[in-house]
Design a protein around this motif. Structure first.
Motif, PDB file in Angstrom:
ATOM      1  N   VAL A 196      53.016  56.165  37.534  1.00 25.38           N
ATOM      2  CA  VAL A 196      51.983  55.599  38.387  1.00 25.38           C
ATOM      3  C   VAL A 196      52.264  55.998  39.832  1.00 25.38           C
ATOM      4  O   VAL A 196      53.418  56.256  40.201  1.00 25.38           O
ATOM      5  CB  VAL A 196      51.898  54.061  38.283  1.00 25.38           C
ATOM      6  CG1 VAL A 196      51.505  53.633  36.887  1.00 25.38           C
ATOM      7  CG2 VAL A 196      53.204  53.410  38.708  1.00 25.38           C
ATOM      8  N   GLU A 197      51.218  56.070  40.618  1.00 27.65           N
ATOM      9  CA  GLU A 197      51.338  56.363  42.048  1.00 27.65           C
ATOM     10  C   GLU A 197      50.463  55.388  42.822  1.00 27.65           C
ATOM     11  O   GLU A 197      49.325  55.101  42.411  1.00 27.65           O
ATOM     12  CB  GLU A 197      50.928  57.801  42.342  1.00 27.65           C
ATOM     13  CG  GLU A 197      51.084  58.192  43.809  1.00 27.65           C
ATOM     14  CD  GLU A 197      50.780  59.656  44.064  1.00 27.65           C
ATOM     15  OE1 GLU A 197      50.066  59.953  45.043  1.00 27.65           O
ATOM     16  OE2 GLU A 197      51.245  60.506  43.257  1.00 27.65           O
ATOM     17  N   VAL A 198      50.987  54.879  43.926  1.00 32.21           N
ATOM     18  CA  VAL A 198      50.236  53.947  44.759  1.00 32.21           C
ATOM     19  C   VAL A 198      49.191  54.727  45.558  1.00 32.21           C
ATOM     20  O   VAL A 198      49.525  55.697  46.255  1.00 32.21           O
ATOM     21  CB  VAL A 198      51.183  53.188  45.707  1.00 32.21           C
ATOM     22  CG1 VAL A 198      50.390  52.258  46.632  1.00 32.21           C
ATOM     23  CG2 VAL A 198      52.217  52.399  44.903  1.00 32.21           C
ATOM     24  N   ASP A 199      47.941  54.313  45.437  1.00 32.88           N
ATOM     25  CA  ASP A 199      46.882  55.020  46.156  1.00 32.88           C
ATOM     26  C   ASP A 199      46.722  54.474  47.575  1.00 32.88           C
ATOM     27  O   ASP A 199      47.490  53.611  48.027  1.00 32.88           O
ATOM     28  CB  ASP A 199      45.570  54.965  45.380  1.00 32.88           C
ATOM     29  CG  ASP A 199      44.960  53.556  45.300  1.00 32.88           C
ATOM     30  OD1 ASP A 199      45.424  52.657  46.032  1.00 32.88           O
ATOM     31  OD2 ASP A 199      44.016  53.365  44.508  1.00 32.88           O
ATOM     32  N   THR A 229      47.011  50.333  45.395  1.00 31.09           N
ATOM     33  CA  THR A 229      46.871  50.072  43.959  1.00 31.09           C
ATOM     34  C   THR A 229      47.646  51.107  43.142  1.00 31.09           C
ATOM     35  O   THR A 229      47.443  52.311  43.321  1.00 31.09           O
ATOM     36  CB  THR A 229      45.391  50.131  43.550  1.00 31.09           C
ATOM     37  OG1 THR A 229      44.663  49.157  44.308  1.00 31.09           O
ATOM     38  CG2 THR A 229      45.226  49.855  42.069  1.00 31.09           C
ATOM     39  N   PRO A 230      48.521  50.673  42.227  1.00 27.25           N
ATOM     40  CA  PRO A 230      49.203  51.625  41.342  1.00 27.25           C
ATOM     41  C   PRO A 230      48.233  52.194  40.313  1.00 27.25           C
ATOM     42  O   PRO A 230      47.585  51.439  39.583  1.00 27.25           O
ATOM     43  CB  PRO A 230      50.287  50.780  40.661  1.00 27.25           C
ATOM     44  CG  PRO A 230      50.410  49.543  41.503  1.00 27.25           C
ATOM     45  CD  PRO A 230      49.048  49.304  42.058  1.00 27.25           C
ATOM     46  N   ARG A 231      48.127  53.517  40.267  1.00 24.87           N
ATOM     47  CA  ARG A 231      47.212  54.162  39.344  1.00 24.87           C
ATOM     48  C   ARG A 231      47.963  55.164  38.470  1.00 24.87           C
ATOM     49  O   ARG A 231      48.924  55.811  38.915  1.00 24.87           O
ATOM     50  CB  ARG A 231      46.090  54.870  40.114  1.00 24.87           C
ATOM     51  CG  ARG A 231      45.191  53.894  40.878  1.00 24.87           C
ATOM     52  CD  ARG A 231      44.226  54.596  41.794  1.00 24.87           C
ATOM     53  NE  ARG A 231      43.344  55.529  41.084  1.00 24.87           N
ATOM     54  CZ  ARG A 231      42.467  56.328  41.689  1.00 24.87           C
ATOM     55  NH1 ARG A 231      42.372  56.322  43.014  1.00 24.87           N
ATOM     56  NH2 ARG A 231      41.706  57.138  40.977  1.00 24.87           N
ATOM     57  N   GLU A 264      43.619  52.512  37.110  1.00 25.03           N
ATOM     58  CA  GLU A 264      44.608  51.544  37.584  1.00 25.03           C
ATOM     59  C   GLU A 264      45.515  51.124  36.429  1.00 25.03           C
ATOM     60  O   GLU A 264      45.063  50.959  35.291  1.00 25.03           O
ATOM     61  CB  GLU A 264      43.877  50.330  38.149  1.00 25.03           C
ATOM     62  CG  GLU A 264      44.780  49.233  38.666  1.00 25.03           C
ATOM     63  CD  GLU A 264      44.004  48.063  39.227  1.00 25.03           C
ATOM     64  OE1 GLU A 264      44.614  47.005  39.480  1.00 25.03           O
ATOM     65  OE2 GLU A 264      42.765  48.207  39.409  1.00 25.03           O
ATOM     66  N   LEU A 279      55.778  46.913  35.193  1.00 23.56           N
ATOM     67  CA  LEU A 279      56.038  47.271  36.584  1.00 23.56           C
ATOM     68  C   LEU A 279      56.398  46.043  37.409  1.00 23.56           C
ATOM     69  O   LEU A 279      57.351  46.073  38.204  1.00 23.56           O
ATOM     70  CB  LEU A 279      54.822  47.971  37.184  1.00 23.56           C
ATOM     71  CG  LEU A 279      54.538  49.390  36.682  1.00 23.56           C
ATOM     72  CD1 LEU A 279      53.150  49.835  37.122  1.00 23.56           C
ATOM     73  CD2 LEU A 279      55.596  50.372  37.182  1.00 23.56           C
ATOM     74  N   LEU A 296      55.817  47.251  42.868  1.00 26.17           N
ATOM     75  CA  LEU A 296      55.261  48.153  43.874  1.00 26.17           C
ATOM     76  C   LEU A 296      54.443  47.420  44.941  1.00 26.17           C
ATOM     77  O   LEU A 296      53.787  48.068  45.760  1.00 26.17           O
ATOM     78  CB  LEU A 296      54.371  49.201  43.187  1.00 26.17           C
ATOM     79  CG  LEU A 296      55.107  50.189  42.277  1.00 26.17           C
ATOM     80  CD1 LEU A 296      54.109  51.018  41.483  1.00 26.17           C
ATOM     81  CD2 LEU A 296      56.036  51.093  43.071  1.00 26.17           C
ATOM     82  N   THR A 308      53.973  56.309  46.867  1.00 30.54           N
ATOM     83  CA  THR A 308      55.150  55.831  46.142  1.00 30.54           C
ATOM     84  C   THR A 308      54.877  55.898  44.644  1.00 30.54           C
ATOM     85  O   THR A 308      53.789  55.549  44.178  1.00 30.54           O
ATOM     86  CB  THR A 308      55.483  54.381  46.537  1.00 30.54           C
ATOM     87  OG1 THR A 308      55.734  54.328  47.942  1.00 30.54           O
ATOM     88  CG2 THR A 308      56.707  53.878  45.780  1.00 30.54           C
ATOM     89  N   ARG A 309      55.892  56.323  43.912  1.00 28.65           N
ATOM     90  CA  ARG A 309      55.733  56.467  42.460  1.00 28.65           C
ATOM     91  C   ARG A 309      56.684  55.557  41.692  1.00 28.65           C
ATOM     92  O   ARG A 309      57.732  55.156  42.203  1.00 28.65           O
ATOM     93  CB  ARG A 309      55.980  57.922  42.036  1.00 28.65           C
ATOM     94  CG  ARG A 309      54.869  58.876  42.434  1.00 28.65           C
ATOM     95  CD  ARG A 309      55.031  60.220  41.758  1.00 28.65           C
ATOM     96  NE  ARG A 309      53.809  60.997  41.843  1.00 28.65           N
ATOM     97  CZ  ARG A 309      53.502  62.012  41.038  1.00 28.65           C
ATOM     98  NH1 ARG A 309      54.347  62.383  40.096  1.00 28.65           N
ATOM     99  NH2 ARG A 309      52.369  62.664  41.171  1.00 28.65           N
TER     100      ARG A 309
END
Length: 325
Positions: free
Chosen positions: A125-128, A132-134, A150, A159, A165, A172-173
């Motif tokens: 996941v990566e924070v957009d 939001t973690p997507r 998401e 998580l 996160l 951020t991943r």
């Protein structure tokens, strides 16, 4: 044909699907060097651990082409050995070594998973830009990425517990280690009684890497991680989450050690032999010098010595030599 999917799905196809990386004839040893390939001292240490726990059976999960088990037959021929891997039983494997694609039920055993969990694929996941973690999606033939939906439900719950996160900067991943937890719990459950040891490069809550750990390897070199079946695709392991999953499956007395600590407790010291031995017994001196060099590689900081060991008792206690290391 290129296609888009989550990293977990893409890596699973690339590693274990038809013609997948881990099913190729050369096996893992054709592409990277593990502790098993570095020295028979590693196999010797695990044989000593089995004996310290009064176990006569060893099950190697993610056995590759059986290299660890073959080394153990030479060191302790009375051990009963069994390999577990998605690849077929190697033709050259000694007939005394069993083989299957799942952990066998049966007698008490030392279950070893050396660099297995890092190749259980996970999602990224990566924070957009909105915080939001997507889920990160990848194109199979190129490794190009894009942000997908998401993270929700079980992914979000994992998580929140293990790799929170909230408030993390965009970009951020994190890596959702739930499939590793499930795989480890299943192995512990099938073991029934014995010791379960997971050995891998890993991290815990205090050392989660903000950029993640996704990596690729081919023929001994780091390469761009492209899930096309031509390279290994791997992630470090959240060892604290794995340990908790093992305990939920019935393990207890968890011991977390670096490989440096664990191998030293098991007698792999790396001490240079006294020079006087070169005069009195040159052959013994050279053998001891070789062992010292190999022990140094197995326990080196910044290398194999930084690997993490998760050691858990299943119906028995972890031997004192590791508890007190």
């Amino acid at each position: 044909m290129n296609s888009w999917s989550s990293w977990r799905k893409a890596a699973h196809r690339a590693l274990y699907g038809p013609g997948g990386f881990y099913l190729r004839p050369e096996g893992p040893a054709g592409h990277f060097r593990t502790s098993v390939h570095a020295s028979p001292l590693f196999a010797g240490a695990l044989a000593r651990l089995a004996r310290a726990a009064n176990l006569t059976r060893v099950v190697d999960v993610g056995a590759g082409r059986g290299e660890l088990l073959v080394a153990m037959t030479r060191i302790d021929p009375d051990l009963r050995l069994h390999g577990v891997d998605v690849a077929a039983c190697p033709d050259a494997l000694p007939p005394c070594i069993g083989w299957s694609d799942t952990v066998p039920d049966g007698a008490p055993a030392l279950l070893v998973a050396n660099e297995w969990l890092d190749n259980v694929p996970v999602d990224i996941v990566e924070v957009d830009g909105k915080g939001t973690p997507r889920i990160v999606e990848v194109e199979s033939g190129t490794g190009r990425e894009r942000l997908g939906p998401e993270a929700a439900d079980a992914d979000a719950a994992w998580l929140n517990r293990w790799w929170p996160l909230k408030g993390a900067a965009p970009g951020t991943r994190a890596e959702i280690g739930a499939p590793r937890d499930e795989a480890w719990a299943a192995a512990v459950h099938r073991l029934g009684r014995g010791l379960a040891v997971a050995i891998d490069y890993g991290h815990d809550r205090d050392s989660r890497p903000p950029a993640g750990t996704l990596a690729g390897y081919r023929q001994g070199r780091a390469v761009d991680p492209v899930p096309d079946g031509t390279c290994d695709v791997t992630w470090h392991v959240a060892v604290d989450a794995v340990a908790a999953a093992g305990e939920a499956a019935g393990a207890h007395g968890t011991v977390l050690r670096t490989q440096r600590e664990a191998l030293r407790a098991l007698g792999v010291e790396g001490t240079r032999p006294p020079y006087d031995l070169a005069r009195s017994n040159p052959r013994a001196y050279l053998d001891a010098l070789r062992d010292a060099g190999e022990a140094g590689e197995l326990t080196a900081r910044g290398g194999l010595g930084d690997f993490r060991w998760v050691v858990q008792g299943v119906g028995m206690d972890v031997p004192a030599l590791l508890r007190e290391a």
